[in-house]
Design a protein around this motif. Structure first.
Motif, PDB file in Angstrom:
ATOM      1  N   MET B   1      38.692 -48.850 143.092  1.00 53.38           N
ATOM      2  CA  MET B   1      38.557 -47.454 143.467  1.00 53.38           C
ATOM      3  C   MET B   1      37.538 -46.728 142.583  1.00 53.38           C
ATOM      4  O   MET B   1      36.820 -45.854 143.012  1.00 53.38           O
ATOM      5  N   SER B   2      37.548 -47.160 141.382  1.00 54.85           N
ATOM      6  CA  SER B   2      36.653 -46.530 140.426  1.00 54.85           C
ATOM      7  C   SER B   2      35.244 -47.110 140.458  1.00 54.85           C
ATOM      8  O   SER B   2      34.415 -46.772 139.657  1.00 54.85           O
ATOM      9  N   LYS B   3      35.021 -47.994 141.408  1.00 55.87           N
ATOM     10  CA  LYS B   3      33.687 -48.578 141.564  1.00 55.87           C
ATOM     11  C   LYS B   3      32.681 -47.518 141.961  1.00 55.87           C
ATOM     12  O   LYS B   3      33.004 -46.622 142.738  1.00 55.87           O
ATOM     13  N   LYS B   4      31.446 -47.706 141.433  1.00 59.59           N
ATOM     14  CA  LYS B   4      30.403 -46.759 141.802  1.00 59.59           C
ATOM     15  C   LYS B   4      29.792 -47.175 143.127  1.00 59.59           C
ATOM     16  O   LYS B   4      29.249 -48.262 143.254  1.00 59.59           O
ATOM     17  N   ILE B   5      29.899 -46.275 144.124  1.00 59.74           N
ATOM     18  CA  ILE B   5      29.317 -46.547 145.451  1.00 59.74           C
ATOM     19  C   ILE B   5      28.195 -45.554 145.670  1.00 59.74           C
ATOM     20  O   ILE B   5      28.377 -44.358 145.435  1.00 59.74           O
ATOM     21  N   SER B   6      27.080 -46.116 146.126  1.00 64.86           N
ATOM     22  CA  SER B   6      25.939 -45.218 146.373  1.00 64.86           C
ATOM     23  C   SER B   6      26.173 -44.398 147.634  1.00 64.86           C
ATOM     24  O   SER B   6      27.028 -44.730 148.462  1.00 64.86           O
ATOM     25  N   LEU B   7      25.373 -43.388 147.772  1.00 62.02           N
ATOM     26  CA  LEU B   7      25.519 -42.471 148.917  1.00 62.02           C
ATOM     27  C   LEU B   7      25.191 -43.162 150.240  1.00 62.02           C
ATOM     28  O   LEU B   7      25.876 -42.969 151.250  1.00 62.02           O
ATOM     29  N   ASN B   8      24.175 -44.011 150.168  1.00 58.12           N
ATOM     30  CA  ASN B   8      23.787 -44.742 151.383  1.00 58.12           C
ATOM     31  C   ASN B   8      24.904 -45.660 151.851  1.00 58.12           C
ATOM     32  O   ASN B   8      25.133 -45.811 153.056  1.00 58.12           O
ATOM     33  N   GLU B   9      25.550 -46.291 150.866  1.00 59.71           N
ATOM     34  CA  GLU B   9      26.670 -47.180 151.213  1.00 59.71           C
ATOM     35  C   GLU B   9      27.793 -46.414 151.909  1.00 59.71           C
ATOM     36  O   GLU B   9      28.390 -46.878 152.868  1.00 59.71           O
ATOM     37  N   ARG B  10      28.031 -45.231 151.420  1.00 59.56           N
ATOM     38  CA  ARG B  10      29.072 -44.383 152.023  1.00 59.56           C
ATOM     39  C   ARG B  10      28.700 -44.038 153.481  1.00 59.56           C
ATOM     40  O   ARG B  10      29.562 -44.078 154.367  1.00 59.56           O
ATOM     41  N   PHE B  11      27.432 -43.697 153.662  1.00 58.99           N
ATOM     42  CA  PHE B  11      26.995 -43.379 155.031  1.00 58.99           C
ATOM     43  C   PHE B  11      27.121 -44.587 155.946  1.00 58.99           C
ATOM     44  O   PHE B  11      27.488 -44.465 157.120  1.00 58.99           O
ATOM     45  N   GLN B  12      26.806 -45.750 155.362  1.00 59.11           N
ATOM     46  CA  GLN B  12      26.928 -46.996 156.138  1.00 59.11           C
ATOM     47  C   GLN B  12      28.372 -47.238 156.541  1.00 59.11           C
ATOM     48  O   GLN B  12      28.663 -47.679 157.652  1.00 59.11           O
ATOM     49  N   LYS B  13      29.283 -46.924 155.634  1.00 61.01           N
ATOM     50  CA  LYS B  13      30.712 -47.102 155.913  1.00 61.01           C
ATOM     51  C   LYS B  13      31.154 -46.202 157.072  1.00 61.01           C
ATOM     52  O   LYS B  13      31.971 -46.596 157.912  1.00 61.01           O
ATOM     53  N   ILE B  14      30.597 -44.975 157.039  1.00 60.64           N
ATOM     54  CA  ILE B  14      30.930 -44.037 158.133  1.00 60.64           C
ATOM     55  C   ILE B  14      30.463 -44.615 159.470  1.00 60.64           C
ATOM     56  O   ILE B  14      31.158 -44.541 160.489  1.00 60.64           O
ATOM     57  N   LYS B  15      29.279 -45.192 159.442  1.00 59.51           N
ATOM     58  CA  LYS B  15      28.727 -45.764 160.675  1.00 59.51           C
ATOM     59  C   LYS B  15      29.587 -46.916 161.192  1.00 59.51           C
ATOM     60  O   LYS B  15      29.685 -47.151 162.403  1.00 59.51           O
ATOM     61  N   GLN B  16      30.171 -47.627 160.224  1.00 60.77           N
ATOM     62  CA  GLN B  16      30.973 -48.795 160.607  1.00 60.77           C
ATOM     63  C   GLN B  16      32.362 -48.420 161.122  1.00 60.77           C
ATOM     64  O   GLN B  16      33.051 -49.231 161.733  1.00 60.77           O
ATOM     65  N   LEU B  17      32.745 -47.192 160.826  1.00 66.05           N
ATOM     66  CA  LEU B  17      34.084 -46.751 161.248  1.00 66.05           C
ATOM     67  C   LEU B  17      34.212 -46.761 162.777  1.00 66.05           C
ATOM     68  O   LEU B  17      33.253 -46.452 163.481  1.00 66.05           O
ATOM     69  N   PRO B  18      35.403 -47.119 163.275  1.00 64.00           N
ATOM     70  CA  PRO B  18      35.602 -47.061 164.739  1.00 64.00           C
ATOM     71  C   PRO B  18      35.623 -45.610 165.214  1.00 64.00           C
ATOM     72  O   PRO B  18      36.034 -44.713 164.481  1.00 64.00           O
TER      73      PRO B  18
END
Lengths: 178, 481
Positions: B1-18
């Motif tokens: 949880m405490s991992k550093k995630i970049s902003l782009n990765e977060r956006f990518q995750k949103i895209k992957q969401l159903p």
């Protein structure tokens, strides 16, 4: 144009842009019920004035613009005030989304909600919907340069917000552990 | 949880969401919307439109109706007062008492209209007058008729006012009215009956029918008249003074009065008439002789102007002529048309010899426009003349020379020596300085000002110390005048 043919054409057009439109609406509202309401409102309005749309290639632009104004009206009427994370998360979980993913997204949504509406919209359209700068400029009726600055500033703000949020969470964990 | 995630990765995750809403669900939504839109939106809009249309039509119709009613009421209320529109020549109404109609001269006059028309033909000069009278009579008849029918006090009042107005019209055109109460109608009078009072218009003309001449007498003649009048007044025990002015009315030579009240004895009256006839002074309305120790004025004191001759202290004469307004007597009635004609002709009859106020005072004399050099010369010359009369010119004391009349120049209220008057006049004529009602010369050692000291401004020329000049010009004593 008869009602049947109109309906067919509308559905065909909508099917092409469904994914982008729904993503845009979900990021705007961050709530399943609110997104449903918003989508319904937008579609009814757009369908009522479908005959007035001359350029069907910009159908998505039209939907997005209507959705934005509807959302702003909803905010004014306090229609979309509460961010119901539980419902949102539960629906995503039901559809097979990862919990970690959901948590990261939730943080991002919260950060996005703190941005001004035009910056938020520009970032959503650029990063999530995959629009080009030119298209966003057309939707927002501004120049490409202005959109660029909006996006870059928005990103910077998000970064700072997310980093501070991360440090806060670490502090929170440390305090719990110690 | 405490991992550093970049902003782009977060956006990518949103895209992957159903997606939260599936396509089928949305299409179902559209299909359901399709039916509802067709009914809902159109229906409402049509209903609104119809309702608005209804509202507009109702309001417009209401406005038209109210406007129509309002104007129709207004017309009905106005008609009784409108004399010009009412033209009923003969009155035949059962409600009017027969006795009244018999005794009322108005109705008698209408009955004898035919006989009068014949008379009109015989005397065409009076036709206009009769027309006007007939108009008045007709209007009064109509109004009285209405008043009787309605038996309303308000209407009666309106009839009275109408008759007033009509009589005033007649007065302007040919006659002057006399208001009397309860008097019998004489010959040559026409009577207009109302409940409250009688209005009598006199047809006979008093005074002289001939066109009288304006009084045009020179100073010598006026002085003689003054002397003789003084002796006549002394006989009656009236002495002249400087303060009080005696006015002798010359309306009628058979009845000369002092101030319109004190009658003169018959013996003296003959002598008055003789004296006045000698100098061609004829009787005329508003003609008077104003007499005091310092002046004599003979002329016509009309409402706004004085026409005649005068001799003596000009200041006082001016005051008298200005303040004096003709007294419109209720007893004597004169033809206003004759007065008007005289006013027009008077200017032609004036001679330059006589001391006539119109010639002496120019209401708009030429502006004094002199340069410094000329003003200095005038100052010097005036100073020399003033020295001859023992006037001292000082720095602080200011001498004011009134140029009201060049025949009677006064220095600070003191009249100039007769020997010097010609020299003063010469100087003024040389520099084209005319006499005027507000014209003065202010003189001191440090300045000279020549011009018109009017109520709100000064117009003229000045030379000398500017501060002193300003002071003099801006003094309140000039402004208050």
């Amino acid at each position: 144009m008869t009602n049947v043919s109109k309906k067919k054409e509308f559905i065909q057009l909508y099917e092409m842009h469904h994914e982008q439109f729904i993503r845009y609406c979900t990021v705007l509202t961050n709530c399943t019920i609110a997104t449903e309401d918003l989508v319904q409102d937008v579609l009814t309005d757009v369908y009522a004035k479908f005959h007035t749309i001359k350029d069907t290639s910009k159908f998505l632009h039209y939907l997005i613009r209507v959705a934005k104004f509807k959302y702003l009206n909803g905010l004014r009427r306090k229609k979309f005030t509460s961010y119901d994370s539980e419902i949102f998360n539960s629906t995503l979980l039901d559809k097979g989304a990862n919990i970690e993913h959901i948590y990261d997204i939730e943080v991002l949504y919260k950060a996005l909600n703190k941005l001004p509406i035009k910056q938020k919209e520009a970032i959503i359209l650029f990063e999530i919907n995959g629009f080009s700068m030119k298209e966003i400029a057309e939707i927002q009726k501004s120049s490409v340069g202005a959109i660029k600055t909006k996006i870059s500033r928005g990103r910077q703000k998000l970064k700072t917000m997310l980093s501070s949020d991360l440090t806060r969470s670490i502090y929170h964990l440390k305090s719990i552990l110690l | 949880m405490s991992k550093k995630i970049s902003l782009n990765e977060r956006f990518q995750k949103i895209k992957q969401l159903p997606l939260e809403l599936e396509v089928e669900k949305v299409i179902g939504m559209i299909e359901s919307i399709n039916n509802t839109i067709g009914f809902h939106s159109k229906g409402i809009s049509k209903r609104k439109f119809r309702f608005n249309l209804l509202l507009i039509t109702v309001t417009i119709s209401l406005l038209i109706i109210t406007g129509f009613i309002f104007f129709s009421i207004k017309k009905t209320t106005i008609t009784p007062n409108n004399n010009n529109k009412v033209n009923l020549p003969v009155v035949k109404n059962d409600t009017i008492d027969k006795e009244k109609t018999k005794t009322n001269p108005l109705f008698i006059e209408d009955e004898t209209n035919e006989s009068k028309e014949k008379k009109k033909e015989l005397s065409p000069s009076k036709s206009n007058i009769k027309k006007i009278k007939d108009k008045v009579v007709n209007s009064t008849i109509n109004n009285t008729k209405k008043g009787i029918n309605k038996s309303n006090d308000e209407v009666k009042d309106s009839t009275i006012t109408n008759t007033d107005k009509n009589i005033e019209k007649v007065e302007e055109e040919a006659y002057t009215p006399i208001r009397k109460s309860g008097k019998k109608v004489k010959e040559g009078f026409r009577k207009f009956t109302t409940d409250s009072s009688y209005y009598v218009v006199e047809t006979t003309r008093k005074g002289t029918s001939e066109k009288p001449k304006t009084i045009n007498l020179n100073n010598e003649k006026l002085k003689v008249i003054k002397k003789e009048l003084k002796t006549l007044l002394d006989r009656q025990g009236i002495t002249l003074s400087r303060k009080y002015v005696i006015d002798i009315w010359l309306n009628d030579f058979e009845n000369i009065t002092i101030a319109g009240k004190v009658p003169i004895s018959k013996e003296l009256q003959k002598e008055y008439v003789k004296l006045l006839n000698q100098y061609n002074v004829s009787p005329f309305p508003n003609r008077k002789v104003l007499l005091s120790k310092s002046f004599i004025i003979i002329g016509d004191f009309e409402t706004k102007q004085f026409r005649g001759s005068a001799e003596g202290n000009i200041k006082k004469i001016d005051e008298e002529t200005k303040k004096y307004k003709s007294i419109e007597s209720d007893k004597k009635v004169y033809d206003s048309k004759i007065d008007f004609a005289i006013k027009k002709d008077v200017t032609k009859d004036i001679n330059s010899d006589s001391l006539n106020l119109i010639n002496q005072q120019k209401n708009n004399p030429k502006l004094v426009n002199l340069n410094n050099a000329k003003l200095r010369v005038i100052k010097k010359r005036l100073r020399d003349l003033l020295k001859q009369q023992n006037f001292k010119i000082r720095r602080r004391h200011v001498l004011d020379i009134w140029l009201y009349d060049l025949d009677d120049i006064r220095i600070s209220g003191v009249p100039i020596k007769k020997e010097l008057q010609a020299e003063y006049v010469n100087i003024l004529n040389e520099y084209k300085i005319e006499a005027g009602p507000n014209r003065k010369i202010l003189l001191s050692k440090s300045f000279i000002i020549i011009g018109d000291f009017e109520t709100k401004r000064f117009r003229g020329s000045a030379e000398g110390r500017i501060r002193r000049i300003d002071k003099e010009i801006l003094k309140d004593k000039w402004k208050n005048k």
